[in-house]
Structure formats: structure tokens, C-alpha cells
Design an enzyme around this catalytic site. Sequence first.
Site, short mmCIF file in Angstrom:
data_model
loop_
_atom_site.label_atom_id
_atom_site.label_comp_id
_atom_site.label_asym_id
_atom_site.label_seq_id
_atom_site.Cartn_x
_atom_site.Cartn_y
_atom_site.Cartn_z
N GLU A 81 -8.96 -10.03 3.83
CA GLU A 81 -9.34 -8.65 3.50
C GLU A 81 -10.71 -8.59 2.83
OE1 GLU A 81 -6.43 -6.15 1.59
OE2 GLU A 81 -7.91 -4.57 1.23
N ASP A 95 5.80 -6.89 2.48
CA ASP A 95 5.06 -7.41 1.32
C ASP A 95 5.99 -7.74 0.16
OD1 ASP A 95 2.38 -7.71 1.83
OD2 ASP A 95 1.83 -5.67 1.24
N SER A 106 0.86 -1.20 0.00
CA SER A 106 0.00 0.00 0.00
C SER A 106 0.88 1.24 0.00
CB SER A 106 -0.93 -0.01 1.21
OG SER A 106 -0.22 -0.30 2.39
N LYS A 117 4.96 -11.28 3.22
CA LYS A 117 3.54 -11.54 2.95
C LYS A 117 3.34 -11.59 1.44
CE LYS A 117 0.10 -8.32 3.66
NZ LYS A 117 -0.41 -8.11 2.28
O1 KIV Z 1 -0.38 -3.47 1.58
C1 KIV Z 1 -1.04 -3.42 2.62
O2 KIV Z 1 -1.07 -2.43 3.35
C2 KIV Z 1 -1.83 -4.59 2.97
C3 KIV Z 1 -2.84 -4.43 4.04
C4 KIV Z 1 -4.01 -3.71 3.49
C5 KIV Z 1 -3.21 -5.71 4.66
O3 KIV Z 1 -1.68 -5.60 2.38
#
Ligand code: KIV
Length: 277
Positions: free
Chosen positions: A181, A83, A45, A112
Site C-alpha cells: 500500500e 482482516d 476499512s 490478512k
Molecule cells: O482495510 C482495507 O480495506 C485494506 C485495503 C486498503 C487493502 O486493508
Amino acid sequence: MKKTIQELQKMAKEGNKITMLTAYDYPTAYLLEKADIDTILVGDSLGMVVLGYDSTVPVTMDEMVHHTKAVRRGAPDTFVIADLPYLSYSTPQEALFNSGRLIKEGRADAVKLEGGQYFAPIIEYLTKNGIPVVAHIGLTPQTSTQLGGFKVQGKDLESASKIYHDALAVEKAGAIMVVLEAIPAPLAARITAELIIPTIGIGAGEKCDGQVLVVHDLLGLYEKFVPKFVKQYENLAQNIQSAVKQYCQEVKDSEFPTPQHSFQMEEAVLNSIFTKD
Ligand code: KIV
């Protein structure tokens, strides 16, 4: 003290909710750690709320590593998840190489990735290679175009059943937690009851083992789009704008800086420099 995977999983088993927020920089990570957050997510994000892209798709590995490093410097004693960005984990080898970067260079504790059954072999491969993986199912922003946009998922039988089987598959593959989500709260509650690993909800109701939000949403810093599931605890966008306006006005009116914000010197020194011969 940084919580271990085992401690986080034990918290969930004992009914103690896990707290997670995103952070992308040193000062935010520092403040989250000071506020005793359980886990920090360096989410992709980042692309939207910090880098100004219109989606998470353009985010690169280099950007993720850069921001993960900053977060780790700000929160040395917090469990940090980073991520894997879009198309950085299409093959097991690519996933391992890129996860290695987030862990070795960024000093993340886990990575993640977005995906369920289809990505189970990748999760298994990473896990066997010693990389802790958090899975992310339901609404997966990286592939939101395929899902029809940023929409709640799992409302009909086919989609709900897919999400349930995704959850089972990622747990079986070795995921340490799963983010759910934008799915109906009753579906998230049933998945949470069935899984051993903790579920972390975002727009998935109160029965999940933990909750995550994008920190800019919680603080009211990102005004472009506020999802239904966000609670804004602050309105920093407004606060920042009014502080900046006040600063500009005070500079124009010569009200800032005052002597309190300035440095003085002995007049004799000054005079001796500026005295003409
Ligand atoms: O990228 C992010 O912030 C996320 C959250 C919304 C879980 O994956």
C-alpha cells in the site's frame, strides 16, 4: 467457481492480473461475485467507510466476524480474505484464536494482517496451523500514527529497504500474497519481480500482480477523504442524494405513490366495513 490459492498464484505467474475489492455486506459481495471479481477483501476499512469511525483502530473482532459472515453469504463462490483488526494478533495464540473465528464463523478463506519482518513469526505460526495469511506492508493504516499519517512510504533509502525486507520476510514466513500500500511504483515493481507470491497493489503502481481498492472509493460513496491512488468509476454519493431528494419532493407533492405502486380492493368489501348501522 471459487479460485484456489494455487490458481490465484498461477494467474500471477502467468501475468494475469488478480482483481480484488473490499466488501462489507451481502448485496455488495453478491454484485462483486456477479461481476466476476477474483477475490474479495473484508477490510477493516469497514470501520471508516461503513461504521463511521475516524480510523480503523476501533474495529473489533466481533464487527469483523459479523461483516465477514454477510460477505460470505453474498459471495459463496469467491475467495474471501478477512482482516485481523488492530491488536488482535499480538501473540501467536491470540492471532490463531482470532483467525480461527474469521475462518470458522465468518467462513473466510484467508486472513490478512498488517506487518512485515516483526510479524513474520505470527505469519509462520498461523500458516503452520493451516491458516492462509495475506500480509500487508508499506502504508499500514492500523499503525499510521507511527508512520506519520496516511502518507506514501518507501521514498527514502531506509524506508524502501525496510519495505523490501518486509516483503522478503512475509514470503519466507509463508504468506500466500502480499498487499503493497502507498509505495512508489518502481519499488513495488522490483518487489513484484523478486517475490514468488503475488503482490496486490493499492497505490503501488501498475506492475503489481493484482490491484485492490476500497469499493466505497471506487464507487464514490465515501466523500470524507479520497486518496490520490483512487480512481472513482462512479459518483454514487451524488446519485443517492439526488434520488433521495427526488423521493422527498414527490412525497411532499403527493406524486408518490401512484396507483401503480398501490394495492386496490373491491369497493363493496370496503363499503361493507365502513357502512354505519
Ligand atoms: O482495510 C482495507 O480495506 C485494506 C485495503 C486498503 C487493502 O486493508
